[in-house]
Design a protein around this motif. Structure first.
Motif, mmCIF file in Angstrom:
data_model
loop_
_atom_site.group_PDB
_atom_site.id
_atom_site.type_symbol
_atom_site.label_atom_id
_atom_site.label_comp_id
_atom_site.label_asym_id
_atom_site.label_seq_id
_atom_site.Cartn_x
_atom_site.Cartn_y
_atom_site.Cartn_z
ATOM 1 N N LEU A 1 0.848 -1.067 -0.501
ATOM 2 C CA LEU A 1 0.016 0.450 0.152
ATOM 3 C C LEU A 1 1.159 1.172 0.520
ATOM 4 O O LEU A 1 0.348 2.053 -0.610
ATOM 5 C CB LEU A 1 -0.825 0.225 1.611
ATOM 6 N N ALA A 2 1.681 0.795 0.626
ATOM 7 C CA ALA A 2 2.263 1.832 0.656
ATOM 8 C C ALA A 2 3.640 3.086 -0.800
ATOM 9 O O ALA A 2 3.635 4.004 -0.805
ATOM 10 C CB ALA A 2 3.630 2.169 1.658
ATOM 11 N N GLU A 3 3.588 1.697 -1.186
ATOM 12 C CA GLU A 3 4.580 1.540 -2.287
ATOM 13 C C GLU A 3 3.595 2.115 -3.695
ATOM 14 O O GLU A 3 3.552 3.052 -4.166
ATOM 15 C CB GLU A 3 5.297 0.554 -3.024
ATOM 16 N N LYS A 4 1.919 1.972 -3.172
ATOM 17 C CA LYS A 4 1.037 2.638 -4.512
ATOM 18 C C LYS A 4 0.735 4.053 -3.807
ATOM 19 O O LYS A 4 -0.560 4.672 -4.891
ATOM 20 C CB LYS A 4 0.213 1.650 -4.508
ATOM 21 N N GLY A 5 0.796 4.269 -3.018
ATOM 22 C CA GLY A 5 0.746 5.784 -2.072
ATOM 23 C C GLY A 5 -0.819 5.702 -1.802
ATOM 24 O O GLY A 5 -1.867 6.422 -1.516
ATOM 25 N N ALA B 1 1.274 16.441 5.270
ATOM 26 C CA ALA B 1 1.468 18.284 4.151
ATOM 27 C C ALA B 1 2.428 17.908 3.312
ATOM 28 O O ALA B 1 2.757 18.731 2.178
ATOM 29 C CB ALA B 1 1.459 19.397 4.605
ATOM 30 N N GLN B 2 3.663 17.450 3.735
ATOM 31 C CA GLN B 2 5.177 17.006 2.635
ATOM 32 C C GLN B 2 5.314 15.773 1.727
ATOM 33 O O GLN B 2 5.763 16.144 0.893
ATOM 34 C CB GLN B 2 6.209 17.063 3.712
ATOM 35 N N GLY B 3 3.922 14.724 1.179
ATOM 36 C CA GLY B 3 3.955 13.842 1.039
ATOM 37 C C GLY B 3 3.879 12.389 1.781
ATOM 38 O O GLY B 3 4.329 11.724 1.124
ATOM 39 N N LYS B 4 5.068 12.632 2.928
ATOM 40 C CA LYS B 4 5.714 11.624 3.571
ATOM 41 C C LYS B 4 4.151 11.018 4.223
ATOM 42 O O LYS B 4 3.589 11.317 4.294
ATOM 43 C CB LYS B 4 6.554 11.864 4.315
ATOM 44 N N ILE B 5 4.957 9.357 3.982
ATOM 45 C CA ILE B 5 3.698 8.971 4.660
ATOM 46 C C ILE B 5 3.850 9.058 6.740
ATOM 47 O O ILE B 5 4.104 9.037 7.003
ATOM 48 C CB ILE B 5 4.092 6.877 4.735
ATOM 49 N N ASN B 6 2.213 9.565 6.434
ATOM 50 C CA ASN B 6 1.562 9.217 8.290
ATOM 51 C C ASN B 6 1.531 8.207 8.528
ATOM 52 O O ASN B 6 0.348 8.170 8.499
ATOM 53 C CB ASN B 6 1.525 10.741 8.877
ATOM 54 N N GLY C 1 0.172 2.113 9.070
ATOM 55 C CA GLY C 1 0.131 2.945 8.827
ATOM 56 C C GLY C 1 -1.644 2.831 8.598
ATOM 57 O O GLY C 1 -2.022 1.962 9.647
ATOM 58 N N MET C 2 -2.444 4.001 8.006
ATOM 59 C CA MET C 2 -3.965 4.180 7.356
ATOM 60 C C MET C 2 -4.615 4.333 6.735
ATOM 61 O O MET C 2 -3.386 4.972 5.649
ATOM 62 C CB MET C 2 -3.982 5.369 9.016
ATOM 63 N N PHE C 3 -4.667 3.553 6.030
ATOM 64 C CA PHE C 3 -5.925 3.373 5.229
ATOM 65 C C PHE C 3 -6.455 4.464 4.744
ATOM 66 O O PHE C 3 -7.540 5.414 5.404
ATOM 67 C CB PHE C 3 -7.357 2.157 5.046
ATOM 68 N N ASP C 4 -6.185 5.371 3.670
ATOM 69 C CA ASP C 4 -6.707 6.716 3.031
ATOM 70 C C ASP C 4 -7.805 6.470 2.281
ATOM 71 O O ASP C 4 -7.700 6.153 0.864
ATOM 72 C CB ASP C 4 -5.314 7.961 2.864
ATOM 73 N N ALA D 1 -10.270 8.314 1.246
ATOM 74 C CA ALA D 1 -10.173 9.445 0.018
ATOM 75 C C ALA D 1 -9.580 8.975 -0.899
ATOM 76 O O ALA D 1 -9.968 9.736 -2.116
ATOM 77 C CB ALA D 1 -9.405 11.036 1.246
ATOM 78 N N ASN D 2 -8.726 7.858 -1.120
ATOM 79 C CA ASN D 2 -7.787 7.881 -2.394
ATOM 80 C C ASN D 2 -8.747 6.491 -3.191
ATOM 81 O O ASN D 2 -8.818 5.215 -2.680
ATOM 82 C CB ASN D 2 -6.390 7.193 -2.191
ATOM 83 N N PRO D 3 -9.224 6.861 -4.198
ATOM 84 C CA PRO D 3 -9.893 5.826 -4.818
ATOM 85 C C PRO D 3 -9.684 4.055 -4.904
ATOM 86 O O PRO D 3 -9.914 3.589 -5.504
ATOM 87 C CB PRO D 3 -10.252 6.357 -6.303
ATOM 88 N N ASP D 4 -8.203 4.165 -5.336
ATOM 89 C CA ASP D 4 -7.111 3.074 -5.490
ATOM 90 C C ASP D 4 -7.728 2.644 -3.756
ATOM 91 O O ASP D 4 -7.288 1.292 -4.051
ATOM 92 C CB ASP D 4 -5.785 3.559 -5.753
ATOM 93 N N THR D 5 -7.218 3.499 -2.747
ATOM 94 C CA THR D 5 -7.554 2.525 -1.680
ATOM 95 C C THR D 5 -8.187 1.867 -1.537
ATOM 96 O O THR D 5 -8.784 0.365 -1.405
ATOM 97 C CB THR D 5 -7.186 3.212 -0.294
ATOM 98 N N ARG D 6 -10.220 2.547 -2.215
ATOM 99 C CA ARG D 6 -11.247 1.993 -1.793
ATOM 100 C C ARG D 6 -11.039 0.216 -2.625
ATOM 101 O O ARG D 6 -11.730 -0.224 -2.489
ATOM 102 C CB ARG D 6 -12.190 2.968 -2.113
ATOM 103 N N ARG D 7 -10.405 0.939 -3.700
ATOM 104 C CA ARG D 7 -10.345 -0.370 -4.712
ATOM 105 C C ARG D 7 -9.771 -1.205 -4.157
ATOM 106 O O ARG D 7 -10.549 -2.691 -4.382
ATOM 107 C CB ARG D 7 -10.184 0.185 -6.169
ATOM 108 N N TRP D 8 -8.769 -1.685 -3.379
ATOM 109 C CA TRP D 8 -7.718 -1.760 -3.236
ATOM 110 C C TRP D 8 -8.606 -2.935 -1.741
ATOM 111 O O TRP D 8 -8.293 -4.404 -1.638
ATOM 112 C CB TRP D 8 -6.678 -1.958 -1.808
ATOM 113 N N LEU D 9 -9.371 -2.244 -0.737
ATOM 114 C CA LEU D 9 -10.464 -2.478 0.064
ATOM 115 C C LEU D 9 -11.752 -3.499 -0.513
ATOM 116 O O LEU D 9 -11.553 -4.836 0.137
ATOM 117 C CB LEU D 9 -10.479 -1.557 1.293
#
Length: 793
Positions: free
Chosen positions: A344-348, A354-359, A369-372, A374-382
């Motif tokens: 998931l980290a590799e695919k963002g 705010a700097q674009g680093k994994i939080n 890590g935390m599922f984002d 708000a990202n359509p790719d994350t929703r598709r993966w889940l």
């Protein structure tokens, strides 16, 4: 011509600094003005009862979130200009006035002004935006989502930011801010206001009512008119925000749960033990051990050592009528789920700063890590993970920690919103992943998703919320009614609780008396699910085995009535758990009643919530009421009574004239439900007329309401000193509907010896029942062939 009108408008604005575009308003149900400070105010009727108000600087878009799901309806009202006022009058009796100079908006119902908006909007130096509303004097307020500190929220300051409160109880100040915050208040004067927002905010319920938000956009709000009562407001609010679909029928049965069943053997053993003890069971919930151990959170994959053949287990349980529900969380642990984390980290697809680093986040089981979402790719993966597991036989889903419980403020989500802006809506988006999956891949399967976080409109996603990690204590039991009441008025009809109490006191892990009283409340709650850290199942309390078994059997016996409540929710938005003043208009003496409630419109439930209590006071509402446990006793309200309540008694009153359909036979699970026979309790009293509509369908279809594939059985009763008349009529049809129904009519409190004669559609019936028992009559009902039963006294 149009160009000329625009030039005139511009000239007027230049001279007076304001313009009312009222000539164009009537066709669309919209009133507009621009204030001297440059704010554009738009007042639009979405229906005869729902008004949307926006107030924002010209060129700035006001808030427009996911809250509303309805489309604007045809405008049926009138709009006229009267000096500096534009007045909209609607067929519902609502009148809305807009001052063209100031942007002030007034809402009037009948002759009384209900609410006033001065049109003033302010922005603080930190960017927080505020607005105020002045309510009519003397009202009480409810709602705001899940709130356990009070039923009437008048005078409260309510934080709109979802928060988990482990081990809470009555009097805990934390529970004025719980897991599902909804920026809504409902007035007993017949209206509600929903702020179109999900950012972190504060709602001060004083005079004026003030709403302050951290949202970037200027806040819009909806005025919701329900002239008759709270029921009307709730109906209109759920029209606006969406209604929950009919539930899986099995979800209305008994569900067993624990933190947690560690393996296949234990899970099978729990079900076997419950069944051997005589319990009906329809569901089992598997906590985090289905994927291994705590630090495996986020694997979303069965642990093969603990569950060597999970597919067979799921199939075997399903064959026994037991549906399996699995937990998942928003986090991916960096120990046991590191493979998923890295992918998931590799695919963002994880949350970033705010700097674009994994939080990353620190959860109670370590770094993750935390599922984002708000990202359509994350929703598709889940979605793909949920689909794979559902295909294997999983019957429902449990979204835990979805406030989200840990949500660092440094996070910026994929849609650009900061954590404090996105926090409350996270649970809605997460729920929508599962809901959309079912709509696309399993369109004929009803969905149950346990979810404890979210905001406005959460009910649209077939969510069954619960009041989270309550303490196993009397203090934990006591706020549950308030939580269900406020949640129900906020659209969350299926709010329930961990029956028995979750967070145990290690010094006193078992309290049999508390467990009995909690199960009594749970029997008449939207979902009956026992859950705890330990000793969750009723067989751990053998000293009260008879009482506990009878309560679960009662749950199944009431299925016809409870399923009709589900229909009322799906079709009207009404909650199952209702305040005593739900159907009445204006101020009543019931606002402060927080230890009793209406179960539908016919039944008053007054659980015992105090340790050692063997009697309690009951506030009896207006009207005539019959003692459910002793139908020979009648009460008249408004009044207060003292009610004997030994441990095996749940105090309940039945409204005079009520019909209560029952399934009065043994069931191993809801699959044994028989729609061809009902026992119907009828409570006639002199000079009382009544009617009741019972719902039934095939209990499986996801489209029975939309397609009209259901039946309604209407019961009408009338009683006088000389006779009792019952009319029964059945209309509608659905696939598999029995052609005839056997109705056993029972009149609690009316002895057979009091009945002189009986006719059914004019034909004389023989009275064969024992004279010292309550009158009972069995009839056959056929669709479109009404029955009229007349009893001479």
């Amino acid at each position: 011509m149009l160009k000329r009108l625009n030039l005139i408008r511009t000239a007027v604005m230049g001279i007076f600094g304001t313009v009312a575009v009222w000539l164009n308003a009537a066709p669309t149900g919209t009133m507009t003005t621009v204030t001297p400070d440059g704010n554009c105010v738009v007042v639009r009727a979405l229906s005869d009862n729902i008004i949307r108000v926006t107030n924002a600087p010209r060129g700035v878009k006001p808030s427009h979130t996911q809250a509303a799901s309805m489309k604007a309806e045809k405008f049926n009202g009138k709009i006229v200009k009267n000096g500096s006022q534009i007045v909209m009058t609607l067929p519902s009796g609502l009148e809305v006035s807009l001052n063209t100079a100031s942007g002030a908006t007034s809402f009037t119902g009948g002759k009384e002004r209900l609410l006033y908006d001065s049109g003033v909007r302010t922005t603080a130096s930190d960017g927080r935006k505020s607005m105020s509303l002045v309510p009519a004097k003397g009202g009480s307020f409810y709602g705001a989502g899940e709130r356990g500190h009070s039923f009437n929220i008048e005078g409260d300051t309510l934080v709109m930011y979802n928060r988990q409160n482990y081990g809470y109880g009555e009097g805990d100040p934390r529970i004025n801010q719980m897991n599902i915050c909804i920026p809504l208040f409902v007035s007993n004067q017949g209206y509600g206001v929903l702020f179109d927002d999900y950012a972190a905010a504060e709602l001060v319920m004083s005079d004026p009512i003030t709403y302050t938000t951290e949202a970037e956009a200027p806040i819009s709000y909806y005025f919701i008119y329900g002239a008759d009562n709270l029921a009307s407001v709730t109906r209109e609010y759920t029209r606006l925000t969406g209604r929950q679909e009919l539930p899986p029928f099995w979800s209305l049965g008994y569900i067993t749960s624990k933190y947690g069943y560690h393996n296949e053997s234990e899970t099978r053993g729990v079900i076997d033990t419950l069944k051997n003890a005589g319990y009906s069971v329809d569901g089992v919930v598997l906590d985090l051990y289905w994927y291994g151990k705590e630090t495996d959170m986020g694997r979303l994959e069965w642990n093969k050592e603990q569950w060597p053949d999970h597919r067979k287990m799921l199939a075997d349980l399903k064959a026994q009528g037991v549906n399996t529900v699995l937990i998942s969380q928003p986090y991916i642990n960096k120990i046991g789920a590191i493979d998923n984390y890295n992918q998931l980290a590799e695919k963002g697809m994880l949350t970033h700063d705010a700097q674009g680093k994994i939080n990353d986040v620190t959860t109670w089981v370590g770094e993750a890590g935390m599922f984002d979402v708000a990202n359509p790719d994350t929703r598709r993966w889940l979605r793909e993970r949920y689909r794979t597991l559902t295909d294997e036989g999983v019957g429902g889903w449990w979204g835990d920690l979805g406030e989200p419980e840990v949500h660092p403020e440094t996070i910026v989500h994929a849609n650009g919103e900061k954590a404090r802006q996105y926090h409350n809506v996270y649970g809605n988006v997460w729920s929508s992943i599962i809901y959309d999956l079912y709509k696309d891949e399993y369109p004929d399967t009803r969905l149950m998703t346990l979810m404890r976080g979210g905001t406005t409109g959460l009910q649209r996603y077939s969510v069954f919320p619960w009041s989270t990690d309550v303490s196993r204590s009397w203090a934990g039991l006591q706020p549950q009614i308030k939580i269900m009441l406020n949640s129900g008025l906020s659209g969350l009809a299926y709010m329930s609780h961990d029956v028995g109490g979750f967070a145990i006191d290690k010094e006193n892990p078992i309290d049999p008396e508390l467990y009995v009283r909690w199960l009594q409340l749970g029997t008449f709650s939207p979902i009956l699910r026992t859950h705890a850290q330990e000793f969750a199942e009723p067989y751990h309390y053998p000293e009260y085995a008879d009482e506990l078994l009878d309560l679960v059997k009662t749950r199944y016996r009431w299925l016809p009535y409870n399923y009709t409540l589900a229909y009322e929710n799906a079709s009207q938005g009404y909650p199952m758990v209702r305040p005593l003043n739900f159907d009445t208009h204006g101020a009543t003496p019931y606002d402060s009643i927080t230890d009793e409630y209406m179960w539908g419109s016919e039944v008053l439930v007054a659980p015992v919530l105090q340790q050692g209590a063997r009697k309690r006071d009951i506030v009896v509402p207006d009207g005539t009421w019959i003692d459910y446990n002793n139908p020979d006793v009648t009460y008249h309200g408004p009044s207060k009574i003292s009610y004997d309540a030994p441990l095996n008694v749940l105090p309940m009153l039945i409204r005079a004239g009520a019909f209560i359909p029952q399934a009065d036979y043994e069931m191993d699970n809801t699959g044994d439900y028989d729609a061809s026979r009902y026992t119907v309790l009828y409570y006639p009293r002199s000079n009382v007329t009544s009617d009741y509509v019972m719902f039934e369908d095939d209990r499986k279809s996801t489209s029975s309401l939309d397609n009209g594939e259901y039946a309604l059985i209407t019961f009408r009763g009338a009683a006088s000193k000389s006779s009792i008349t019952v009319d029964i009529d059945m209309s509608g049809d659905y696939p598999g509907m029995p052609t005839e129904k056997t109705i056993t009519l029972v009149l609690p409190g009316i002895k057979s010896s009091n009945i002189k004669s009986v006719t059914e559609n004019g034909r004389v019936r023989t009275i064969t029942e024992s004279a010292d028992k309550y009158f009972t009559l069995t009839v056959t009902l056929t669709r479109n062939e009404p029955l009229k039963i007349v009893l001479s006294l």
